[in-house]
Write a protein that holds these residues in place. Structure first.
Motif, PDB file in Angstrom:
ATOM      1  N   UNK A 190       0.834  -1.204   0.000  1.00  0.00           N
ATOM      2  CA  UNK A 190       0.000   0.000   0.000  1.00  0.00           C
ATOM      3  C   UNK A 190       0.869   1.254   0.000  1.00  0.00           C
ATOM      4  N   UNK A 191       0.206   2.380  -0.197  1.00  0.00           N
ATOM      5  CA  UNK A 191       0.893   3.669  -0.162  1.00  0.00           C
ATOM      6  C   UNK A 191       1.559   4.007  -1.482  1.00  0.00           C
ATOM      7  N   UNK A 192       2.298   5.103  -1.483  1.00  0.00           N
ATOM      8  CA  UNK A 192       3.051   5.497  -2.676  1.00  0.00           C
ATOM      9  C   UNK A 192       4.123   4.439  -2.961  1.00  0.00           C
ATOM     10  N   UNK A 193       4.095   3.904  -4.183  1.00  0.00           N
ATOM     11  CA  UNK A 193       4.909   2.727  -4.503  1.00  0.00           C
ATOM     12  C   UNK A 193       5.860   3.009  -5.660  1.00  0.00           C
ATOM     13  N   UNK A 194       7.120   2.577  -5.498  1.00  0.00           N
ATOM     14  CA  UNK A 194       8.085   2.575  -6.597  1.00  0.00           C
ATOM     15  C   UNK A 194       8.421   1.124  -6.915  1.00  0.00           C
ATOM     16  N   UNK A 195       8.365   0.767  -8.204  1.00  0.00           N
ATOM     17  CA  UNK A 195       8.600  -0.615  -8.633  1.00  0.00           C
ATOM     18  C   UNK A 195       9.784  -0.665  -9.587  1.00  0.00           C
ATOM     19  N   UNK A 196      10.655  -1.626  -9.343  1.00  0.00           N
ATOM     20  CA  UNK A 196      11.843  -1.819 -10.184  1.00  0.00           C
ATOM     21  C   UNK A 196      11.930  -3.289 -10.570  1.00  0.00           C
ATOM     22  N   UNK A 197      12.099  -3.544 -11.877  1.00  0.00           N
ATOM     23  CA  UNK A 197      12.141  -4.900 -12.409  1.00  0.00           C
ATOM     24  C   UNK A 197      13.388  -5.045 -13.272  1.00  0.00           C
ATOM     25  N   UNK A 198      14.153  -6.115 -13.069  1.00  0.00           N
ATOM     26  CA  UNK A 198      15.308  -6.391 -13.925  1.00  0.00           C
ATOM     27  C   UNK A 198      15.511  -7.897 -14.025  1.00  0.00           C
ATOM     28  N   UNK A 199      15.380  -8.406 -15.238  1.00  0.00           N
ATOM     29  CA  UNK A 199      15.598  -9.832 -15.492  1.00  0.00           C
ATOM     30  C   UNK A 199      15.851 -10.003 -16.989  1.00  0.00           C
ATOM     31  N   UNK A 200      15.574 -11.181 -17.551  1.00  0.00           N
ATOM     32  CA  UNK A 200      15.721 -11.371 -18.986  1.00  0.00           C
ATOM     33  C   UNK A 200      14.794 -10.391 -19.724  1.00  0.00           C
ATOM     34  N   UNK A 201      15.252  -9.858 -20.853  1.00  0.00           N
ATOM     35  CA  UNK A 201      14.570  -8.733 -21.497  1.00  0.00           C
ATOM     36  C   UNK A 201      13.098  -9.010 -21.802  1.00  0.00           C
ATOM     37  N   UNK A 202      12.802 -10.137 -22.445  1.00  0.00           N
ATOM     38  CA  UNK A 202      11.414 -10.444 -22.787  1.00  0.00           C
ATOM     39  C   UNK A 202      10.570 -10.642 -21.536  1.00  0.00           C
ATOM     40  N   UNK A 203      11.144 -11.279 -20.519  1.00  0.00           N
ATOM     41  CA  UNK A 203      10.413 -11.501 -19.279  1.00  0.00           C
ATOM     42  C   UNK A 203      10.147 -10.189 -18.558  1.00  0.00           C
ATOM     43  N   UNK A 204      11.099  -9.265 -18.568  1.00  0.00           N
ATOM     44  CA  UNK A 204      10.885  -7.966 -17.932  1.00  0.00           C
ATOM     45  C   UNK A 204       9.703  -7.238 -18.566  1.00  0.00           C
ATOM     46  N   UNK A 205       9.593  -7.330 -19.876  1.00  0.00           N
ATOM     47  CA  UNK A 205       8.456  -6.686 -20.559  1.00  0.00           C
ATOM     48  C   UNK A 205       7.137  -7.328 -20.140  1.00  0.00           C
ATOM     49  N   UNK A 206       7.111  -8.658 -20.003  1.00  0.00           N
ATOM     50  CA  UNK A 206       5.883  -9.345 -19.581  1.00  0.00           C
ATOM     51  C   UNK A 206       5.515  -8.983 -18.144  1.00  0.00           C
ATOM     52  N   UNK A 207       6.522  -8.926 -17.270  1.00  0.00           N
ATOM     53  CA  UNK A 207       6.264  -8.557 -15.879  1.00  0.00           C
ATOM     54  C   UNK A 207       5.707  -7.137 -15.811  1.00  0.00           C
ATOM     55  N   UNK A 208       6.265  -6.252 -16.593  1.00  0.00           N
ATOM     56  CA  UNK A 208       5.786  -4.868 -16.607  1.00  0.00           C
ATOM     57  C   UNK A 208       4.322  -4.801 -17.012  1.00  0.00           C
ATOM     58  N   UNK A 209       3.929  -5.574 -18.015  1.00  0.00           N
ATOM     59  CA  UNK A 209       2.534  -5.556 -18.465  1.00  0.00           C
ATOM     60  C   UNK A 209       1.599  -6.072 -17.370  1.00  0.00           C
ATOM     61  N   UNK A 210       2.029  -7.107 -16.657  1.00  0.00           N
ATOM     62  CA  UNK A 210       1.213  -7.616 -15.546  1.00  0.00           C
ATOM     63  C   UNK A 210       1.057  -6.549 -14.473  1.00  0.00           C
ATOM     64  N   UNK A 211       2.133  -5.860 -14.163  1.00  0.00           N
ATOM     65  CA  UNK A 211       2.080  -4.822 -13.125  1.00  0.00           C
ATOM     66  C   UNK A 211       1.141  -3.692 -13.518  1.00  0.00           C
ATOM     67  N   UNK A 212       1.156  -3.327 -14.804  1.00  0.00           N
ATOM     68  CA  UNK A 212       0.308  -2.221 -15.252  1.00  0.00           C
ATOM     69  C   UNK A 212      -1.127  -2.662 -15.499  1.00  0.00           C
ATOM     70  N   UNK A 213      -1.311  -3.803 -16.182  1.00  0.00           N
ATOM     71  CA  UNK A 213      -2.647  -4.215 -16.607  1.00  0.00           C
ATOM     72  C   UNK A 213      -3.411  -4.960 -15.519  1.00  0.00           C
ATOM     73  N   UNK A 214      -2.720  -5.849 -14.802  1.00  0.00           N
ATOM     74  CA  UNK A 214      -3.390  -6.650 -13.774  1.00  0.00           C
ATOM     75  C   UNK A 214      -3.464  -5.917 -12.445  1.00  0.00           C
ATOM     76  N   UNK A 215      -2.353  -5.311 -12.049  1.00  0.00           N
ATOM     77  CA  UNK A 215      -2.296  -4.667 -10.737  1.00  0.00           C
ATOM     78  C   UNK A 215      -2.553  -3.166 -10.788  1.00  0.00           C
ATOM     79  N   UNK A 216      -2.595  -2.586 -11.978  1.00  0.00           N
ATOM     80  CA  UNK A 216      -2.962  -1.175 -12.113  1.00  0.00           C
ATOM     81  C   UNK A 216      -1.969  -0.204 -11.519  1.00  0.00           C
ATOM     82  N   UNK A 217      -0.691  -0.520 -11.573  1.00  0.00           N
ATOM     83  CA  UNK A 217       0.316   0.373 -11.005  1.00  0.00           C
ATOM     84  C   UNK A 217       0.495   1.620 -11.865  1.00  0.00           C
ATOM     85  N   UNK A 218       1.000   2.662 -11.242  1.00  0.00           N
ATOM     86  CA  UNK A 218       1.270   3.923 -11.916  1.00  0.00           C
ATOM     87  C   UNK A 218       2.501   3.757 -12.802  1.00  0.00           C
ATOM     88  N   UNK A 219       2.310   3.864 -14.118  1.00  0.00           N
ATOM     89  CA  UNK A 219       3.402   3.633 -15.065  1.00  0.00           C
ATOM     90  C   UNK A 219       4.588   4.549 -14.810  1.00  0.00           C
TER      91      UNK A 219
END
Length: 261
Positions: free
Chosen positions: A215-244
């Motif tokens: 909860x609260x103001x959130x900063x998210x950082x993702x680093x892994x294999x390039x294609x997987x990082x893109x998929x994780x980012x989409x889940x964070x934005x589309x499924x969890x509704x995080x602030x891009x």
């Protein structure tokens, strides 16, 4: 002159300097992660302000490349002929009072960096350059969500160590197996979820899909294999509704390349 607002995420650029450092210590953190401490007088003036900064490491393969590095001859005229293989690595820790820099290597058995790290002994030398710049994330967030694999562990561990006591962090890290887990220290309140690559069920992406987001103001950082990082980012934005605006997802390696940062 840097005019960035210190209360926003901003980049600070540094003067790029090449350094020749000596290997001081070699310590195995896990069966596949090796910490190599380098140092020497040329580390004077080294600066790394961001936990996910990168230095360029040079791994000469030929006598010509060794000579060029030792003579600092990597100018534009000879660059294409003698440029050695390079890899980006996170400064895990540095101490200007002792002129020491820690670099953590994944021993995956392929690539110039892993090959060098597997055989390195104290007394050998390593050429580094940078960091070119630092991404500054000011202390304006209540919570942090940090997601990555082995290659991201140095940056994740460093950020956790820099967090103050009144913050929270949820950390998701994919490693080969239980032996590859490392102790993570922080003054903040942290929860760590280890995802084992050799487990029969579950993976990093499905684990992220099922997260309870802090909860609260959130900063998210993702680093892994390039294609997987893109998929994780989409889940964070589309499924969890995080602030891009406050989601940074980067690729530290690609499946068609060696698994190095």
């Amino acid at each position: 002159m840097n005019t960035a607002n210190p209360l926003t995420i901003h980049r600070v650029m540094h003067e790029i300097k090449r350094r020749k450092l000596q290997v001081l210590r070699v310590v195995d953190l896990t069966p596949r992660m090796r910490r190599i401490t380098v140092g020497g007088p040329e580390l004077a003036g080294f600066i790394s302000l961001g936990s996910d900064d990168h230095v360029k490491l040079f791994f000469p393969q030929t006598a010509e490349q060794h000579t060029a590095l030792n003579n600092l001859e990597l100018s534009a005229g000879v660059k294409n002929k003698v440029m050695p293989p390079m890899r980006d690595y996170t400064p895990r820790r540095y101490d200007l009072s002792t002129h020491e820099l820690d670099l953590d290597f994944v021993l995956h058995g392929d690539g110039p960096a892993s090959t060098w790290a597997a055989q390195v002994q104290p007394g050998q030398h390593l050429h580094i350059g940078g960091p070119r710049g630092s991404m500054i994330v000011p202390d304006i967030f209540d919570s942090y969500l940090l997601i990555g694999d082995e290659t991201a562990l140095p940056a994740i561990a460093r950020r956790l160590e820099e967090l103050p006591a009144n913050r929270r962090a949820l950390v998701v890290i994919e490693v080969e197996n239980e032996q590859e887990q490392q102790p993570l220290k922080s003054a903040a309140s942290i929860e760590v979820i280890w995802v084992h690559r050799d487990a029969p069920a579950g993976n990093l992406l499905s684990t992220v899909e099922g997260l309870n987001i802090p909860s609260g103001e959130l900063y998210t950082w993702v680093a892994t294999e390039s294609a997987l990082s893109r998929k994780v980012r989409r889940v964070l934005l589309d499924t969890h509704g995080l602030n891009e605006e406050f989601v940074k997802a980067v690729g530290y390696w690609r499946l068609d390349d060696s698994a190095e940062e």
